[in-house]
Design a protein around this motif. Structure first.
Motif, mmCIF file in Angstrom:
data_model
loop_
_atom_site.group_PDB
_atom_site.id
_atom_site.type_symbol
_atom_site.label_atom_id
_atom_site.label_comp_id
_atom_site.label_asym_id
_atom_site.label_seq_id
_atom_site.Cartn_x
_atom_site.Cartn_y
_atom_site.Cartn_z
ATOM 1 N N ALA A 61 -8.061 2.006 -4.469
ATOM 2 C CA ALA A 61 -7.305 1.926 -3.214
ATOM 3 C C ALA A 61 -7.252 0.495 -2.700
ATOM 4 O O ALA A 61 -6.216 0.045 -2.183
ATOM 5 N N MET A 62 -8.345 -0.243 -2.862
ATOM 6 C CA MET A 62 -8.363 -1.645 -2.437
ATOM 7 C C MET A 62 -7.364 -2.481 -3.235
ATOM 8 O O MET A 62 -6.671 -3.342 -2.683
ATOM 9 N N VAL A 63 -7.287 -2.230 -4.533
ATOM 10 C CA VAL A 63 -6.343 -2.970 -5.374
ATOM 11 C C VAL A 63 -4.906 -2.643 -4.981
ATOM 12 O O VAL A 63 -4.046 -3.530 -4.899
ATOM 13 N N VAL A 64 -4.632 -1.368 -4.714
ATOM 14 C CA VAL A 64 -3.290 -0.957 -4.296
ATOM 15 C C VAL A 64 -2.919 -1.632 -2.973
ATOM 16 O O VAL A 64 -1.814 -2.165 -2.817
ATOM 17 N N VAL A 65 -3.847 -1.638 -2.022
ATOM 18 C CA VAL A 65 -3.597 -2.287 -0.733
ATOM 19 C C VAL A 65 -3.375 -3.781 -0.926
ATOM 20 O O VAL A 65 -2.501 -4.382 -0.281
ATOM 21 N N LEU A 66 -4.148 -4.404 -1.797
ATOM 22 C CA LEU A 66 -3.960 -5.835 -2.079
ATOM 23 C C LEU A 66 -2.555 -6.102 -2.589
ATOM 24 O O LEU A 66 -1.887 -7.052 -2.149
ATOM 25 N N GLN A 67 -2.068 -5.282 -3.510
ATOM 26 C CA GLN A 67 -0.736 -5.484 -4.067
ATOM 27 C C GLN A 67 0.356 -5.317 -3.006
ATOM 28 O O GLN A 67 1.317 -6.096 -2.966
ATOM 29 N N PHE A 68 0.222 -4.337 -2.150
ATOM 30 C CA PHE A 68 1.197 -4.170 -1.077
ATOM 31 C C PHE A 68 1.134 -5.342 -0.089
ATOM 32 O O PHE A 68 2.161 -5.779 0.433
#
Length: 371
Positions: free
Chosen positions: A68-75
């Motif tokens: 989830a942290m990686v997904v948030v970083l990408q957004f």
């Protein structure tokens, strides 16, 4: 030779590497064998000697929060670049350093999800994979799972293991330019090749994956513009191109350099059973620092031996069963793998172990993805 090392003495092959100008018949053939893939036998031996490794199996609850942290970083980066021209150094640098590294982690998180290693229930893993898929920009997770199951169940099968290059690829991309092209665009080969080799059933999970991704993409373009969406696409492309983390695609199963034992000239249709004494290892592990951002995918022999052990526990598996893993040839550098694959004449797309398959296997894949 820097990228493959032997931790203990291995058998010496009394053969010579064919020159680059050797006949196409000499250079161009796979390692055809009827020997079974090595992982089932090694798993049985490890369990007999170390039954405690069964305690390592099961899902890893921590992973979903990291994903989830990686997904948030990408957004967050996509939003930051919403008004930045994609054809600028700033855009490319962020897409390469942050975007490609993050999306490679996302690809490999979907890999963990395909083995149901984030949640107890398979359906929860499939649904979370659809969420994880968002920064990739195109629907991918639902199709990856059944194809990857085939890779594990039928490793090396010429029809069912879609990780294997086709004969067309191996012939056309034989020279340096062809190999550089393959390494640059390998993400496209891995995405498109399966559809030309083996068909899988289209399920409601596939439909949900497609619909959710399209709706997300449309919403992002409407709110943030095309630049943010292009950041996702560029990140995905670079993640499977000439990027350090992309070296794992080639390092995992290609027989490179000293392990590439030249074969005798055989006809294109002959299925030669390579002697066990000459059959090279067909799975290779990497224990370097890039495992920190790729969910320990470098522990690839360990993963194939025990696909239901999550990434956090693979180093412990290697420690417990070190006498089985330390003697195996190992990859020291994914960057070096990319370089050697492209520019060492003996390394080509022919450098894979293949097993004669049968189209009768097609009936076996219908039940692989029922959710």
């Amino acid at each position: 030779m820097a990228n493959i090392t032997h931790r203990v003495s291995q058998q010496t092959y009394e053969v010579e590497t064919p020159p680059a100008d050797a006949s196409i018949e000499t250079l161009s053939e796979y390692y055809w064998t009827k020997e079974a893939e090595p992982h089932a036998a090694r798993r049985k031996e490890i369990l007999a000697k170390h039954p405690e490794v069964t305690k390592l199996t099961g899902h890893e609850p921590l992973t979903k929060w990291l994903v989830a942290m990686v997904v948030v970083l990408q957004f967050s980066v996509a939003y930051y670049l919403r008004e930045t021209n994609p054809f600028t150094l700033k855009f490319f640098a962020l897409a390469y350093v942050i975007g490609a590294t993050s999306n490679q982690a996302i690809f490999l998180a979907i890999h963990e999800l395909s083995h149901n290693l984030l949640f107890k229930k398979p359906l929860a893993n499939k649904l979370f994979a659809i969420f994880t898929n968002f920064p990739i920009g195109i629907p991918y997770s639902a199709s990856f799972t059944p194809y990857h199951q085939l890779h594990h169940k039928f490793q090396g099968d010429e029809y069912l293991d879609t990780d294997l290059p086709t004969r067309f690829e191996s012939i056309v991309l034989l020279n340096v330019l062809g190999k550089v092209f393959f390494a640059t665009f390998q993400i496209l080969f891995y995405a498109l090749r399966p559809m030309f080799i083996t068909n899988i059933r289209f399920t409601y999970i596939h439909l949900l994956n497609v619909v959710a991704q399209i709706l997300l993409d449309l919403a992002m373009v409407k709110m943030w513009g095309w630049n943010s969406f292009f950041y996702f696409i560029m990140s995905s492309f670079l993640a499977g191109s000439l990027h350090p983390c992309a070296g794992h695609f080639i390092s995992e199963h290609y027989v490179l350099n000293k392990n590439n034992v030249p074969r005798r000239s055989i006809s294109a249709t002959e299925k030669e059973n390579v002697s066990p004494q000459l059959l090279p290892a067909e799975t290779y592990s990497y224990y370097g620092s890039l495992n920190l951002v790729t969910w320990n995918v470098g522990y690839h022999n360990e993963h194939h031996d025990f696909p239901f052990i999550a990434w956090t526990k693979l180093p412990e598996l290697k420690r417990i069963a070190s006498e089985f893993y330390d003697p195996l040839p190992q990859v020291d550098s994914w960057c070096r793998v990319l370089w050697d694959f492209c520019f060492d004449d003996v390394n080509t797309l022919w450098c894979r172990v293949k097993r004669p398959g049968s189209e009768r296997h097609g009936s076996r894949i219908r039940g692989l993805d029922k959710n």
